[in-house]
Design an enzyme around this catalytic site. Structure first.
Site, mmCIF file in Angstrom:
data_model
loop_
_atom_site.group_PDB
_atom_site.id
_atom_site.type_symbol
_atom_site.label_atom_id
_atom_site.label_comp_id
_atom_site.label_asym_id
_atom_site.label_seq_id
_atom_site.Cartn_x
_atom_site.Cartn_y
_atom_site.Cartn_z
ATOM 1 C CG LEU A 184 -1.820 1.238 1.409
ATOM 2 C CD1 LEU A 184 -2.762 1.425 0.215
ATOM 3 C CD2 LEU A 184 -2.609 1.131 2.709
ATOM 4 C CD GLN A 221 16.466 3.839 34.401
ATOM 5 O OE1 GLN A 221 16.644 4.072 33.203
ATOM 6 N NE2 GLN A 221 17.201 4.376 35.351
ATOM 7 N N GLY A 231 19.558 -1.576 34.410
ATOM 8 C CA GLY A 231 20.654 -0.628 34.539
ATOM 9 C C GLY A 231 21.615 -0.720 33.367
ATOM 10 C CD GLU A 260 -0.258 -3.802 9.703
ATOM 11 O OE1 GLU A 260 -1.461 -3.870 10.033
ATOM 12 O OE2 GLU A 260 0.460 -4.797 9.528
#
Length: 390
Positions: free
Chosen positions: A133, A343, A346, A370
């Site tokens: 598309l 996080q 670490g 999409e």
């Protein structure tokens, strides 16, 4: 280092057959997908042999009718299969979703003769599909596409370029939207184009920050000839074909995003349970416990949202708004949860020795493909408040 292994998702499935299916998928993941995922992604290798095995196991046509080689599974089940696959390797989960998207035009808009001629090979014959598309100048504004199809004799000749095509250059067939008439959405028609058609070629794959094992490439159509028997739906109906497929495809992206988020959550819990600082596991610290709790809640909420939309689809009810909501929420959640997982780990989370940095890079693309999440917000708002004033 760790005494708490991740637990499999406790799924609410409608039938014993569906439970057996999930067990089959988990075994395929354990044996054929997960062991090589990190190395193959780093090397940028597409696992075509895995897709062959998925086809042999009946997993490339799950939502389509049995008489055409499909599994006749409701979307409620199919999407949970996608989630399991994406949690192991997004290249595989997203690839199955895109292949299913590429089959949708034929399954939903093809004639009985077309479905009988092509769909069994597409769902269970080892073929791999792609969906054409987007174009270099027609992304979010897909109705402005420029690829043209002109009538010649008893067939069509296609010319143009498609962009951002998952499986571009390796697909066995492409569902291609091309302009056959006036400007705008009413002048577009859908075609089923063989991957080896003369005049069809692929550019070099895009160099991406993540999802490196899944090739994304421009596709060039230079005088590609197809018979009228490969036109899907009526002339000028192509944009409706595209949008119908995208509503379902967005649920596939939501499920894949939930799988990526679940994988990141599992990795974070496993690491936090085994990593010790100040004489105890870091999972004992309230700040981190609350972070894990928020991550888990977001993943569960995303799963509930995409399954609610799937059940509407399975019941034959409108689900476009809910599909946009699921795609929006689940992909934003995947980005948030994978970032939080980095996080939790670490400095280790920032290295390729642990999976969370790869998951974070992969999550980003799900907010884009999409229909960007800004487009999803536009779709939702139109359902709520009507079209924008002109």
């Amino acid at each position: 280092m760790n005494d708490r292994a991740p637990q499999a998702v406790d799924r609410q499935l409608p039938t014993e057959e569906a439970r057996d299916l999930i067990s089959l998928v988990r075994e395929l993941v354990r044996r054929d997908i997960a062991p090589a995922a990190a190395d193959e992604e780093e090397a940028g290798r597409f696992p075509r042999s895995v897709f062959t095995r998925l086809s042999e196991a009946g997993l490339l046509g799950l939502p389509y009718p049995v008489e055409y080689g499909g599994g006749a599974q409701p979307y409620e089940v199919y999407l949970q299969v996608l989630e399991e696959l994406a949690a192991a390797r997004l290249t595989v989960g997203l690839g199955v979703s895109v292949h299913t998207l590429a089959c949708h035009g034929l399954a939903a808009f093809g004639t009985e003769e077309q479905r009988a001629a092509h769909l069994p090979a597409m769902t269970g014959g080892g073929l791999l599909g792609a969906y054409g598309l987007s174009e270099p100048a027609a992304g979010s504004d897909a109705a402005s596409l420029r690829t043209r199809a002109r009538r010649e004799g008893d067939g069509w000749v296609l010319d143009g370029t498609k962009a951002w095509i998952t499986h571009g250059g390796i697909a066995d067939f492409y569902t291609v939207m091309a302009r056959t008439g006036e400007a705008g959405p009413r002048g577009i028609t859908a075609f089923l184009v063989p991957g080896d058609a003369p005049g069809l070629s692929a550019a070099a794959p895009e160099r991406k920050m993540g999802l490196k094992g899944s090739p994304t490439a421009q596709i060039h159509l230079d005088g590609v000839r197809v018979g009228d028997d490969r036109r899907l739906g009526e002339e000028g109906q192509g944009f409706a074909v595209a949008l119908a497929a995208l509503d379902s495809g967005r649920l596939g992206i939501a499920a894949c995003a939930t799988g990526v988020a679940q994988a990141a959550l599992d990795a974070a819990v496993e690491y936090a349970s085994g990593r010790r600082q100040f004489g105890r596991p870091i999972a004992d610290f309230q700040g981190l416990r609350f972070l894990l709790a928020d991550m888990a809640t977001q993943v569960e909420a995303g799963r509930a949202l995409y399954l609610a939309a799937a059940r509407l689809r399975d019941a034959g009810l409108p689900f476009s708004r809910q599909a946009a909501m699921a795609k929006l929420f689940c992909t934003d959640t995947a980005m948030k949860v994978t970032t939080d997982a980095v996080q939790v780990l670490g400095g280790y989370g920032y290295t390729a020795d642990f999976p969370v940095e790869r998951l974070m890079r992969e999550a980003k693309v799900l907010q884009i493909v999409e229909g960007t999440n800004q487009i999803q917000r536009m779709v939702i708002a139109r359902h709520l408040a009507g079209p924008e004033s002109r």
